[in-house]
Design a protein around this motif. Structure first.
Motif, PDB file in Angstrom:
ATOM      1  N   ALA A  28      23.784 -35.366  -6.335  1.00  9.31           N
ATOM      2  CA  ALA A  28      23.755 -35.803  -7.837  1.00  9.31           C
ATOM      3  C   ALA A  28      23.958 -37.488  -7.881  1.00  9.31           C
ATOM      4  CB  ALA A  28      25.075 -35.385  -8.676  1.00  9.31           C
ATOM      5  N   PHE A  29      24.585 -38.025  -6.728  1.00 13.87           N
ATOM      6  CA  PHE A  29      24.692 -39.449  -6.690  1.00 13.87           C
ATOM      7  C   PHE A  29      23.647 -40.228  -6.353  1.00 13.87           C
ATOM      8  CE2 PHE A  29      28.987 -37.860  -6.601  1.00 13.87           C
ATOM      9  CZ  PHE A  29      29.691 -38.754  -7.382  1.00 13.87           C
ATOM     10  N   SER A  30      22.638 -39.765  -5.847  1.00 15.44           N
ATOM     11  CA  SER A  30      21.425 -40.229  -5.200  1.00 15.44           C
ATOM     12  C   SER A  30      20.556 -41.045  -6.488  1.00 15.44           C
ATOM     13  CB  SER A  30      20.241 -39.368  -4.760  1.00 15.44           C
ATOM     14  OG  SER A  30      19.834 -38.431  -5.909  1.00 15.44           O
ATOM     15  N   GLY A  31      20.309 -42.466  -5.968  1.00 15.84           N
ATOM     16  CA  GLY A  31      19.734 -43.247  -7.028  1.00 15.84           C
ATOM     17  C   GLY A  31      20.633 -44.405  -7.521  1.00 15.84           C
ATOM     18  N   PHE A  32      21.786 -44.517  -6.575  1.00 13.43           N
ATOM     19  CA  PHE A  32      22.564 -45.729  -6.917  1.00 13.43           C
ATOM     20  C   PHE A  32      21.831 -47.019  -6.301  1.00 13.43           C
ATOM     21  CE2 PHE A  32      24.370 -43.729  -3.184  1.00 13.43           C
ATOM     22  CZ  PHE A  32      24.175 -44.543  -2.180  1.00 13.43           C
ATOM     23  N   GLU A  33      20.973 -46.947  -5.506  1.00 12.61           N
ATOM     24  CA  GLU A  33      20.503 -48.044  -4.759  1.00 12.61           C
ATOM     25  C   GLU A  33      19.168 -48.667  -5.723  1.00 12.61           C
ATOM     26  OE1 GLU A  33      17.450 -44.854  -3.950  1.00 12.61           O
ATOM     27  OE2 GLU A  33      19.615 -44.811  -4.097  1.00 12.61           O
TER      28      GLU A  33
END
Length: 494
Positions: free
Chosen positions: A216-221
């Motif tokens: 669920a944390f993917s996308g912070f980049e």
């Protein structure tokens, strides 16, 4: 290409707020809270808040590495440039090749979710609405994100900011209501291991839950590809990447805690993404029409996420096209908005083709699962490479600035956190809680393998015919416009 449609992206168009919400909306907080994070409840049960906290700490290691590289190497190529600098330009090309591919698949993934979520909810409320009439909503969403992208990064980023604020506020208000409703049932025991699901006792259940939650944390980049359009990019990128990971991580912990104590820790293993034991189900049962806001927040989240990831795919494609490792057409810019219009057109075509082709070829939910598996497998692999690139960059090029904990220990811990997630996403039964994938979702592995194999062939052709283009994957174009003394890449401008 003429003088009007080539050149640079719009400089200094956006600031920290917009860039922060580029990463925030790419993480799709409302959709993650309502649909993704509950998948960990089958293992962590009422200890899911602890699993989310563990996942947050694990993701912060990689977020720190991305933030460090974004500050050092502010480039639209982002992860491709990081890998080229930290490891080798050939690795940078393959990372960029894979990253453009999966980021172009994220908008159709979210448009499918938009379609079946809207159609399913409308059918539940009014049975006369056909449950299978999902595609008009998906196409409407495609029109919205295409228009936002066409109008340029300022319009797109501000649009994402508004959407991101709405979805976060809805779930924060809901969380406060749930905590108040729990009353004396509020307890810190959910941050222990005493409430895990049957069959997954203690730390093992928390670990299994955190592996599913970490996705669920993917996308912070996602802020990183906007570096060339951002004011003070070195400082802004660093703050945005870390701020998104930490802020949305805290949001995940708070909302998961609120629902766990309100629903009941000892029966939380039955909590899921739909039905009475879900966020929407609890809202319907306890807060009347508040469920409409929850529904709108989830729909809003799909559009915001698709918008953010369209920005990522088109900017990364632009970066690789201008050095001619992808077709030069993808570097075409709108003469007024400075948006990568050719890339936006390709992104829209891919989105519509994937939505309609897979959605009707299978069904929208199955198509969603297939695309999600492809995307997560590649993105987690990219995170692992970026961790290696952080260590490599500071060991090879910035030894004077090397900080052992931040640039060596954190990358190792980041890799350790994402390897289990990679194996789980790929359905490899290394752990007893991993469910092997079935067709057509199991086709994700071969799809990724074929795409990487094609990338290797293209790489070999380029090395043979145009090796200088591969070398330029390490080029930080923004530094060529920086004042003297601000350069860090050592590349002589042409």
């Amino acid at each position: 290409m003429n003088g009007e449609t080539s050149g640079t992206l719009r400089r200094d168009a956006i600031g920290l707020r917009e860039v922060l919400f580029q990463s925030v909306t790419a993480m799709a907080p409302a959709a993650a809270v309502a649909a993704s994070i509950p998948s960990g409840a089958a293992f962590a049960g009422g200890s899911l808040p602890l699993a989310v906290l563990v996942a947050l700490v694990a993701c912060l290691f990689t977020a720190s590495c991305v933030a460090e590289l974004a500050r050092e190497l502010p480039a639209a190529g982002s992860v491709a440039t990081y890998a080229a600098r930290g490891l080798h330009p050939a690795v940078g090309f393959l990372v960029g090749w894979a990253y453009v591919f999966v980021e172009m698949l994220v908008p159709p993934l979210l448009l499918l979710q938009l379609g079946f979520t809207a159609a399913g909810t409308l059918h539940a409320e009014w049975s006369s609405y056909p449950a299978d009439l999902w595609w008009p909503w998906s196409l409407a969403g495609a029109v919205v994100i295409t228009a936002a992208g066409y109008l340029g990064v300022r319009a797109s980023a501000r649009f994402g900011t508004v959407l991101g604020v709405f979805e976060i506020l809805v779930f924060l208000v809901f969380a406060v209501l749930l905590i108040g409703r729990a009353g004396s049932a509020n307890t810190l025991s959910v941050f222990g291991t005493s409430h895990t699901a049957d069959g997954h006792p203690g730390a093992a259940g928390v670990f299994a839950g955190s592996v599913y939650t970490v996705l669920a944390f993917s996308g912070f980049e996602a802020a990183a590809p906007l570096a060339e359009e951002t004011r003070d990019p070195r400082r802004t990128m660093h703050r945005a990447v870390l701020g998104a990971a930490l802020g949305i991580g805290a949001f995940y912990v708070l909302t998961t805690y609120a629902m766990t104590v309100s629903f009941g820790p000892d029966r939380f293993a039955t909590f899921g993404a739909s039905g009475g034991a879900s966020w929407e189900g609890v809202a319907r049962a306890s807060y009347g029409l508040f469920w409409v806001l929850v529904f709108l927040a989830v729909v809003n989240s799909t559009i915001a996420n698709a918008n953010a990831c369209a920005n990522v795919s088109t900017r990364t494609a632009f970066a690789l096209a201008r050095i001619r490792v992808l077709p030069r057409l993808l570097a075409t810019l709108h003469p007024r908005h400075r948006s990568p219009v050719a890339g936006i057109a390709v992104q829209t075509a891919v989105a519509v083709a994937a939505v309609l082709g897979l959605g009707f070829g299978y069904d929208p939910v199955t198509a969603f699962l297939l695309l999600a598996t492809v995307i997560v497998t590649v993105v987690v692999g990219v995170y692992i490479v970026v961790n290696l690139s952080c260590a490599g960059h500071f060991l090879r090029s910035r030894r004077a600035a090397l900080k052992p904990v931040r640039h060596l220990v954190f990358p190792v811990l980041g890799i350790a956190a994402f390897v289990p997630a990679l194996l789980t996403a790929a359905g490899l039964p290394v752990f007893d809680f991993v469910t092997p994938l079935t067709a057509p979702v199991s086709y994700a592995g071969p799809v990724v393998g074929v795409w990487i194999a094609v990338g290797v062939v293209v790489l070999l052709i380029l090395i043979r015919r145009h090796p200088e283009r591969i070398a330029e994957t390490a080029r930080v174009h923004l530094d060529e416009y920086a004042p003297a003394g601000h350069r860090r890449d050592g590349i002589v401008p042409r």
